[in-house]
Design a protein around this motif. Structure first.
Motif, short mmCIF file in Angstrom:
data_model
loop_
_atom_site.label_atom_id
_atom_site.label_comp_id
_atom_site.label_asym_id
_atom_site.label_seq_id
_atom_site.Cartn_x
_atom_site.Cartn_y
_atom_site.Cartn_z
N ASP A 134 1.00 -1.80 0.12
CA ASP A 134 -0.31 0.25 -0.30
C ASP A 134 0.88 1.14 0.13
O ASP A 134 2.24 0.91 0.17
N GLU A 135 0.65 1.88 0.10
CA GLU A 135 1.10 3.63 0.11
C GLU A 135 2.15 4.06 0.63
O GLU A 135 2.66 4.80 1.21
N SER A 136 1.93 3.48 1.77
CA SER A 136 3.03 3.55 3.10
C SER A 136 3.86 2.19 2.92
O SER A 136 4.95 2.44 3.99
N THR A 140 4.31 -0.32 -8.07
CA THR A 140 3.81 1.02 -8.29
C THR A 140 1.99 1.31 -9.04
O THR A 140 1.36 2.06 -8.00
N SER A 187 -0.03 1.88 -5.42
CA SER A 187 0.85 2.06 -4.63
C SER A 187 2.10 2.52 -3.61
O SER A 187 2.18 2.61 -2.99
N ARG A 225 5.01 2.61 -2.49
CA ARG A 225 6.95 3.44 -2.92
C ARG A 225 8.13 2.92 -3.43
O ARG A 225 8.81 2.31 -2.32
N GLU A 253 9.61 6.17 -7.94
CA GLU A 253 9.64 7.52 -7.10
C GLU A 253 11.10 8.03 -6.91
O GLU A 253 11.07 9.18 -7.25
#
Ligand code: F6R
Length: 413
Positions: A309-311, A342, A345, A347, A364
């Motif tokens: 996930d995004e974290s 990606t 989400s 990173r 990123e």
């Protein structure tokens, strides 16, 4: 005695150019590529008749062994098994007098590795050691030793001993290949020449001055100018912040600032880069106490993709040797795996070869390292992972040289 460095670990990371050079020195003819390992006590017949190599080691040394498997199998065409030393004797292993046991150990005193050596000897195998301490227990019982000349390692987290072990394993693979006739003299010379270039490359990576070898690139996620047609596509990076070139150390400090609060980290790699992903995760775990896992990039879709996930920071080793078709194929598959991350989400921080601009559009952050042949790339790609773990641990206020619950030499089973 830290020579001006804040911690022994940072000093030892910075000694890797010298450690790799000293491990190579006097063992290779750079005119012919011939490798000389005088203390091995293996006759050419022993090497030609060998049925397999069994590597047993623990922790970081086990990761070196996993990478060594790729080197020995690829160059010397000899099957290699790699075991955790702590598991080896509990599975009634198959070994015979033609199997060669190889113990990899920085200290030469690790109880589990001593127990594996005892088992190998009992089964009639000859044992060799790769060890950083002259005269250590394991070397006294081994038929032969390749000493890694890393010098004393004080930080509990192994750094220069690891890159020296990889160097010793490469020398061993090259030597076995030469005796077994599985590589040509031209290939030998080429690989020896490339090995001799590593200390210079490490030096340029570790130089604190802004370097032309390692630069920083940042894709900055912004709103897509087009409506996203399909939410499985990776986010578009519409803007690229231009930054001056900075040193690898500064780049890792910057990433540590961004990611030191993460609860988990994932490290991905394929082939010989997978053991380096494991090593990156171990370094982070042991000194920063962040939960981290190393995973083969291609296995993500068989389960761990559910974690993303995004974290979640995901460090992907996405290096390639453009002269090696197998390496390029692996790289392309790794790029697809990066897109899978990606798209969910995650990173991504990519470790890539200098000049690879393609990858910047996918991730990123990109950390660049110099080019080298596939089997030598691990020696370079582990350096940013060590620095990243170091700077994250420092930011979190951890005792980098003496992590909690760990000892430098583990003398109990
Ligand atoms: C991790 C680390 C340990 C050792 C392991 C084996 O940074 O240092 O995982 O690699 O305890 O030790 P040696 O190589 O002395 O047998």
């Amino acid at each position: 005695e830290k020579a001006g460095y804040k911690h022994f670990m940072l000093k030892e990371i910075n000694e890797q150019s010298r450690a790799v050079r000293d491990t190579t020195l006097g063992r290779v003819s750079f005119d012919t590529g011939q490798v000389f390992l005088d203390n091995l006590d293996l006759t050419p017949d022993d090497i030609r008749q060998a049925s397999q190599i069994t590597i047993a080691a623990c922790g970081t040394s086990w990761h070196a062994g996993l990478a060594g498997k790729f080197m020995i199998e690829r160059l010397a065409r000899l099957p290699v098994d790699v075991d955790y030393a702590s598991e080896y004797r509990y599975r009634d292993p198959i070994a015979d007098p033609h199997a060669i046991g190889l113990l990899i150990t920085q200290s030469g005193e690790t109880a589990d590795t001593i127990a594996a050596q005892t088992e190998l000897i009992a089964k009639g195998s000859k044992t060799l050691a790769i060890c950083n301490v002259v005269g250590a227990a394991i070397t006294r019982r081994a038929s032969g030793t390749i000493t890694t000349n890393a010098g004393p390692e004080i930080g509990v987290a192994s750094t220069k001993a690891f890159t020296s072990q990889l160097t010793a394993l490469f020398l061993l693979a090259l030597h076995l290949a030469q005796v077994r006739g599985t590589i040509t003299p031209e290939q030998s010379l080429h690989l020896a020449t490339e090995l001799s270039r590593l200390p210079g490359k490490l030096e340029s990576m570790l130089s604190l001055k802004s370097s032309t070898i390692t630069g920083m690139s940042e894709g900055v996620a912004g709103p897509s100018p087009l409506p996203p047609p399909d939410n499985t596509l990776p986010p578009l990076f519409v803007e690229r912040r231009k930054r001056p070139r900075i040193s690898l150390d500064e780049h890792c400090q910057h990433l540590a600032k961004l990611f030191h609060n993460a609860n988990d980290f994932l490290f991905l790699g394929r082939g010989i880069h997978y053991p380096i992903a494991l090593e990156g995760a171990l370094k982070l775990k042991e000194i920063s106490y962040i939960h981290a896992e190393g995973y083969p990039a291609g296995e993500m879709k068989h389960g761990p993709n559910a974690l993303i996930d995004e974290s979640l920071p995901v460090v992907c080793i996405a290096t390639k040797d453009p002269n090696d078709p197998a390496s390029v194929l692996k790289y392309e598959k790794t790029l697809s795996n990066i897109q899978e991350v990606t798209a969910r989400s995650g990173r991504v921080i990519a470790i890539a070869i200098q000049g690879d601009h393609e990858i910047q559009n996918l991730v990123e952050h990109t950390i660049y390292i110099p080019q080298a042949p596939e089997l030598l790339l691990p020696i370079l790609e582990v350096v940013p992972l060590q620095l990243l773990a170091y700077h994250i641990a420092v930011r979190r206020g951890c005792d980098v040289d003496q992590p909690r619950n760990l000892a430098k030499s583990v003398t109990v089973e």
